[in-house]
Design a protein around this motif. Structure first.
Motif, PDB file in Angstrom:
ATOM      1  N   PRO A  69       0.833  -1.216   0.000  1.00 41.77           N
ATOM      2  CA  PRO A  69       0.000   0.000   0.000  1.00 41.77           C
ATOM      3  C   PRO A  69       0.864   1.260   0.000  1.00 41.77           C
ATOM      4  CG  PRO A  69       0.024  -1.026   2.172  1.00 41.77           C
ATOM      5  CD  PRO A  69       0.734  -1.973   1.255  1.00 41.77           C
ATOM      6  N   ARG A  70       0.425   2.257  -0.730  1.00 43.97           N
ATOM      7  CA  ARG A  70       1.092   3.558  -0.803  1.00 43.97           C
ATOM      8  C   ARG A  70       0.035   4.631  -0.608  1.00 43.97           C
ATOM      9  NH1 ARG A  70       3.367  -0.015  -4.345  1.00 43.97           N
ATOM     10  NH2 ARG A  70       5.589   0.126  -4.872  1.00 43.97           N
ATOM     11  N   ALA A  71       0.206   5.468   0.392  1.00 42.00           N
ATOM     12  CA  ALA A  71      -0.774   6.525   0.666  1.00 42.00           C
ATOM     13  C   ALA A  71      -0.782   7.518  -0.491  1.00 42.00           C
ATOM     14  CB  ALA A  71      -0.429   7.237   1.970  1.00 42.00           C
ATOM     15  N   GLY A  72      -1.992   7.888  -0.933  1.00 37.94           N
ATOM     16  CA  GLY A  72      -2.099   8.899  -1.963  1.00 37.94           C
ATOM     17  C   GLY A  72      -1.610   8.460  -3.326  1.00 37.94           C
ATOM     18  N   LEU A  73      -1.761   7.198  -3.654  1.00 43.88           N
ATOM     19  CA  LEU A  73      -1.347   6.714  -4.971  1.00 43.88           C
ATOM     20  C   LEU A  73      -2.129   7.468  -6.039  1.00 43.88           C
ATOM     21  CD1 LEU A  73       0.599   4.436  -5.934  1.00 43.88           C
ATOM     22  CD2 LEU A  73      -1.413   2.993  -6.206  1.00 43.88           C
ATOM     23  N   PRO A  74      -1.473   7.982  -7.073  1.00 46.62           N
ATOM     24  CA  PRO A  74      -2.189   8.793  -8.068  1.00 46.62           C
ATOM     25  C   PRO A  74      -3.240   7.986  -8.820  1.00 46.62           C
ATOM     26  CG  PRO A  74       0.044   8.295  -8.812  1.00 46.62           C
ATOM     27  CD  PRO A  74      -0.036   7.872  -7.380  1.00 46.62           C
ATOM     28  N   ASP A  75      -4.266   8.707  -9.305  1.00 51.07           N
ATOM     29  CA  ASP A  75      -5.352   8.028 -10.003  1.00 51.07           C
ATOM     30  C   ASP A  75      -4.969   7.612 -11.418  1.00 51.07           C
ATOM     31  OD1 ASP A  75      -5.343  10.457 -11.309  1.00 51.07           O
ATOM     32  OD2 ASP A  75      -7.344  11.058 -10.663  1.00 51.07           O
ATOM     33  N   THR A  76      -3.732   7.879 -11.803  1.00 46.59           N
ATOM     34  CA  THR A  76      -3.231   7.360 -13.084  1.00 46.59           C
ATOM     35  C   THR A  76      -2.869   5.879 -12.994  1.00 46.59           C
ATOM     36  OG1 THR A  76      -1.012   8.125 -12.482  1.00 46.59           O
ATOM     37  CG2 THR A  76      -2.346   9.588 -13.861  1.00 46.59           C
ATOM     38  N   VAL A  77      -2.828   5.338 -11.766  1.00 46.17           N
ATOM     39  CA  VAL A  77      -2.486   3.926 -11.561  1.00 46.17           C
ATOM     40  C   VAL A  77      -3.772   3.106 -11.525  1.00 46.17           C
ATOM     41  CG1 VAL A  77      -1.376   2.254 -10.040  1.00 46.17           C
ATOM     42  CG2 VAL A  77      -0.405   4.556 -10.281  1.00 46.17           C
ATOM     43  N   HIS A  78      -3.814   2.075 -12.366  1.00 47.19           N
ATOM     44  CA  HIS A  78      -4.985   1.212 -12.462  1.00 47.19           C
ATOM     45  C   HIS A  78      -4.573  -0.239 -12.192  1.00 47.19           C
ATOM     46  CE1 HIS A  78      -7.477   4.358 -14.457  1.00 47.19           C
ATOM     47  NE2 HIS A  78      -6.285   4.761 -14.876  1.00 47.19           N
ATOM     48  N   PHE A  79      -5.130  -0.851 -11.147  1.00 47.84           N
ATOM     49  CA  PHE A  79      -4.922  -2.271 -10.888  1.00 47.84           C
ATOM     50  C   PHE A  79      -6.000  -3.052 -11.633  1.00 47.84           C
ATOM     51  CE2 PHE A  79      -2.927  -0.257  -7.217  1.00 47.84           C
ATOM     52  CZ  PHE A  79      -1.739  -0.975  -7.103  1.00 47.84           C
ATOM     53  N   VAL A  80      -5.591  -3.908 -12.559  1.00 54.45           N
ATOM     54  CA  VAL A  80      -6.589  -4.613 -13.376  1.00 54.45           C
ATOM     55  C   VAL A  80      -6.545  -6.135 -13.190  1.00 54.45           C
ATOM     56  CG1 VAL A  80      -6.569  -2.773 -15.097  1.00 54.45           C
ATOM     57  CG2 VAL A  80      -5.080  -4.767 -15.418  1.00 54.45           C
ATOM     58  N   GLY A  81      -5.605  -6.638 -12.391  1.00 60.76           N
ATOM     59  CA  GLY A  81      -5.492  -8.082 -12.236  1.00 60.76           C
ATOM     60  C   GLY A  81      -4.587  -8.680 -13.290  1.00 60.76           C
ATOM     61  N   PRO A  82      -4.100  -9.890 -13.047  1.00 57.55           N
ATOM     62  CA  PRO A  82      -3.141 -10.511 -13.967  1.00 57.55           C
ATOM     63  C   PRO A  82      -3.773 -10.952 -15.281  1.00 57.55           C
ATOM     64  CG  PRO A  82      -3.745 -12.042 -12.237  1.00 57.55           C
ATOM     65  CD  PRO A  82      -4.374 -10.726 -11.875  1.00 57.55           C
ATOM     66  N   VAL A  83      -2.908 -11.226 -16.245  1.00 60.28           N
ATOM     67  CA  VAL A  83      -3.371 -11.621 -17.577  1.00 60.28           C
ATOM     68  C   VAL A  83      -3.466 -13.133 -17.740  1.00 60.28           C
ATOM     69  CG1 VAL A  83      -2.350  -9.565 -18.605  1.00 60.28           C
ATOM     70  CG2 VAL A  83      -1.036 -11.695 -18.573  1.00 60.28           C
ATOM     71  N   SER A  84      -2.863 -13.888 -16.854  1.00 65.71           N
ATOM     72  CA  SER A  84      -2.631 -15.316 -17.100  1.00 65.71           C
ATOM     73  C   SER A  84      -3.900 -16.102 -17.403  1.00 65.71           C
ATOM     74  CB  SER A  84      -1.917 -15.944 -15.891  1.00 65.71           C
ATOM     75  OG  SER A  84      -2.640 -15.704 -14.704  1.00 65.71           O
ATOM     76  N   ARG A  85      -5.001 -15.788 -16.717  1.00 68.12           N
ATOM     77  CA  ARG A  85      -6.195 -16.598 -16.887  1.00 68.12           C
ATOM     78  C   ARG A  85      -6.876 -16.373 -18.226  1.00 68.12           C
ATOM     79  NH1 ARG A  85      -6.790 -12.041 -14.523  1.00 68.12           N
ATOM     80  NH2 ARG A  85      -8.747 -10.875 -14.319  1.00 68.12           N
TER      81      ARG A  85
ATOM     82  N   VAL B 129      -7.862  -2.684 -20.487  1.00 68.91           N
ATOM     83  CA  VAL B 129      -6.912  -1.733 -21.064  1.00 68.91           C
ATOM     84  C   VAL B 129      -7.578  -0.846 -22.114  1.00 68.91           C
ATOM     85  CG1 VAL B 129      -4.735  -1.483 -22.310  1.00 68.91           C
ATOM     86  CG2 VAL B 129      -4.976  -3.253 -20.551  1.00 68.91           C
ATOM     87  N   HIS B 130      -8.419  -1.412 -22.966  1.00 73.57           N
ATOM     88  CA  HIS B 130      -9.061  -0.632 -24.024  1.00 73.57           C
ATOM     89  C   HIS B 130      -9.838   0.548 -23.437  1.00 73.57           C
ATOM     90  CE1 HIS B 130     -11.419   0.353 -27.608  1.00 73.57           C
ATOM     91  NE2 HIS B 130     -12.484   0.341 -26.831  1.00 73.57           N
ATOM     92  N   GLY B 131     -10.630   0.289 -22.421  1.00 73.41           N
ATOM     93  CA  GLY B 131     -11.429   1.352 -21.819  1.00 73.41           C
ATOM     94  C   GLY B 131     -10.574   2.405 -21.129  1.00 73.41           C
ATOM     95  N   ILE B 132      -9.510   1.972 -20.461  1.00 72.86           N
ATOM     96  CA  ILE B 132      -8.612   2.913 -19.785  1.00 72.86           C
ATOM     97  C   ILE B 132      -7.972   3.845 -20.811  1.00 72.86           C
ATOM     98  CG2 ILE B 132      -6.446   3.094 -18.496  1.00 72.86           C
ATOM     99  CD1 ILE B 132      -7.268   0.456 -17.088  1.00 72.86           C
ATOM    100  N   LEU B 133      -7.512   3.285 -21.929  1.00 75.99           N
ATOM    101  CA  LEU B 133      -6.923   4.103 -22.988  1.00 75.99           C
ATOM    102  C   LEU B 133      -7.953   5.051 -23.585  1.00 75.99           C
ATOM    103  CD1 LEU B 133      -4.737   1.544 -24.987  1.00 75.99           C
ATOM    104  CD2 LEU B 133      -3.960   3.286 -23.383  1.00 75.99           C
ATOM    105  N   ALA B 134      -9.131   4.543 -23.883  1.00 75.33           N
ATOM    106  CA  ALA B 134     -10.170   5.369 -24.496  1.00 75.33           C
ATOM    107  C   ALA B 134     -10.536   6.544 -23.609  1.00 75.33           C
ATOM    108  CB  ALA B 134     -11.402   4.512 -24.797  1.00 75.33           C
ATOM    109  N   ASP B 135     -10.661   6.312 -22.301  1.00 76.06           N
ATOM    110  CA  ASP B 135     -11.005   7.391 -21.376  1.00 76.06           C
ATOM    111  C   ASP B 135      -9.903   8.449 -21.339  1.00 76.06           C
ATOM    112  OD1 ASP B 135     -13.363   6.152 -20.766  1.00 76.06           O
ATOM    113  OD2 ASP B 135     -12.674   5.330 -18.841  1.00 76.06           O
ATOM    114  N   ALA B 136      -8.641   8.000 -21.264  1.00 79.41           N
ATOM    115  CA  ALA B 136      -7.526   8.940 -21.195  1.00 79.41           C
ATOM    116  C   ALA B 136      -7.420   9.767 -22.467  1.00 79.41           C
ATOM    117  CB  ALA B 136      -6.223   8.181 -20.944  1.00 79.41           C
TER     118      ALA B 136
END
Length: 435
Positions: free
Chosen positions: A225-241, A420-427
């Motif tokens: 955990p990091r206090a005040g992590l910027p909202d540019t960081v998105h945790f989306v879960g791993p790709v393996s599954r 990822v597609h939605g995150i890019l589109a929003d940005a």
């Protein structure tokens, strides 16, 4: 339609997760080009993306890293990290950037998606936004953002409570940046001056802080955990599954099915790169010879015949194994700490014993310990006694599997690469509104 350029070092553990990202973006209707080593051409094309080859000066054979970079043999800890950073990741930067510039000149590109060890992106992060496309860090290794709450990336040191921890982290950060990794930073700055006419605006390993977006392929439960992590960081879960395994079932697969619920199934692997010797596999299988367990070994692509000929009777081995079928039947995984493999185990609630001290594995192993999902052996080459005791400890304590199961639930709830597609589109939409 968004036009993206994915960039990756030519290393299996870095390229393979990005294939899922490429396939997802293609399925969403995006234009995707993928810049990496020639060994991965067919795999890239199979996703529907266009393959772009790295120049020879930035490409190498990752199937035997010690042969490709003989100077790294025997190096461990900070010395090993310094060597890898300069020789493997920084020296190819000029050739990487030449290929990126050629790709950008060939057609309009909305975003560059770079995995964390594609060091050319560190130099690109030093350019103002007006001189480059959207720069996105794809976090295929543990989150390395510099922050007062965490120790410097690469040391494998877990967090401490805020007050004492911040004092310790400040000291360690100064020591790392001004001492341990100072030669790496000097080298990176030399490249940056030659390529963009200025030094890097931040510590080389902290380049994701300069990215416009960070897409981290884990869940918050497996990251410090990091206090005040910027909202540019998105945790989306791993790709393996997201990718069903194509590895065939071995002839002895019935032994795995028969063992489930009767005796523990222990899976052992050294991954697909750090397997030029068996300094984890061999002591592990020897230490478990007397345990009433089925020990399943994957050689990561090396011939099974390369294993010692006198393996214990309870060992079964194959070059590759279908993880989507093996891990639901596995009680414990012994691994050198690859980020993808660890997440695949956790998705299925499998606790771990980890032995990794090279590349990003030091940080992965530390997080396994911090999250309480396994034991960190803090070595690449454990003794039989050490690894055997760790396996018995994890198998004998339900707390490890309970915590692994909890993270597995979080992983299964996460969207993975489809986010990822939605995150890019929003940005990109926000960028157009500002413009």
């Amino acid at each position: 339609m968004t036009s993206v350029l994915i960039t990756s070092t030519p290393v299996h553990g870095h390229v393979t997760p990005l294939l899922s990202v490429a396939a997802s973006l293609v399925a969403a209707g995006d234009r995707v080009r993928f810049l990496t080593g020639v060994r991965y051409r067919d795999a890239v094309v199979a996703t529907g993306a266009e393959f772009l080859p790295l120049p020879d000066a930035a490409d190498y054979d990752d199937t035997d890293m010690d042969a490709a970079f003989p100077g790294r043999r025997g190096l461990r800890g900070p010395a090993g990290i310094r060597y890898d950073m300069i020789e493997i990741f920084l020296k190819p930067v000029p050739a990487q950037l030449a290929a990126v510039r050629e790709a950008l000149a060939a057609e309009k590109t909305d975003a560059i998606l770079a995995e964390s060890m594609f060091a050319g992106a560190a130099v690109l992060s030093g350019l103002p936004r007006s001189r480059r496309p959207l720069l996105v860090n794809l976090g295929m290794i543990p989150l390395g953002l510099k922050h007062p709450d965490v120790a410097p990336f690469g040391l494998g040191i877990k967090p401490l409570p805020a007050g004492l921890g911040r004092l310790r982290n400040a000291f360690l950060t100064a020591t790392a940046e001004k001492g341990v990794f100072a030669p790496v930073q000097r080298y990176a700055n030399e490249i940056a001056r030659a390529e963009i006419g200025r030094e890097l605006p931040r510590f080389f390993l902290d380049w994701p802080s300069g990215a416009d977006l960070v897409v981290q392929f884990t869940v918050p439960e497996f990251e410090y955990p990091r206090a005040g992590l910027p909202d540019t960081v998105h945790f989306v879960g791993p790709v393996s599954r997201s990718r069903a395994s194509t590895a065939p079932l071995p002839a002895w697969w019935g032994d795995v099915l028969a063992a489930r619920g009767v005796r523990p199934v222990v899976h052992v692997t050294q991954g697909t790169v750090a397997n030029s010797d068996w300094n984890l596999v061999e002591p592990t299988v020897r230490s478990l010879a007397s345990l009433d367990a089925l020990v399943v070994v994957a050689t990561g692509g090396r011939p099974v015949s390369s294993l010692p000929a006198d393996l214990p009777a309870n060992v079964r081995a194959a070059s590759f194994l279908p993880y989507d079928q093996l891990l639901p039947l596995t009680d414990l995984m012994v691994t050198n700490g690859g980020y993808g493999g660890v997440h695949y185990a956790l998705e299925h609630g499998v606790p771990l014993v980890v032995a990794g001290m090279t590349e990003d594995k030091t940080e992965v192993s530390a997080r396994v310990d911090w999250a309480g999902v396994g034991v960190n052996l803090r070595t690449d080459a454990p003794t039989e006694a050490k690894v055997g005791a760790a396996v018995r400890r994890v198998l004998g304590d339900d707390g490890y599997s309970s915590r692994a199961a909890a993270i597995g639930e979080a992983i299964r709830r996460s969207p993975g690469p489809d986010a990822v597609h939605g995150i890019l589109a929003d940005a990109l939409a926000k960028k157009r509104q500002v413009a």
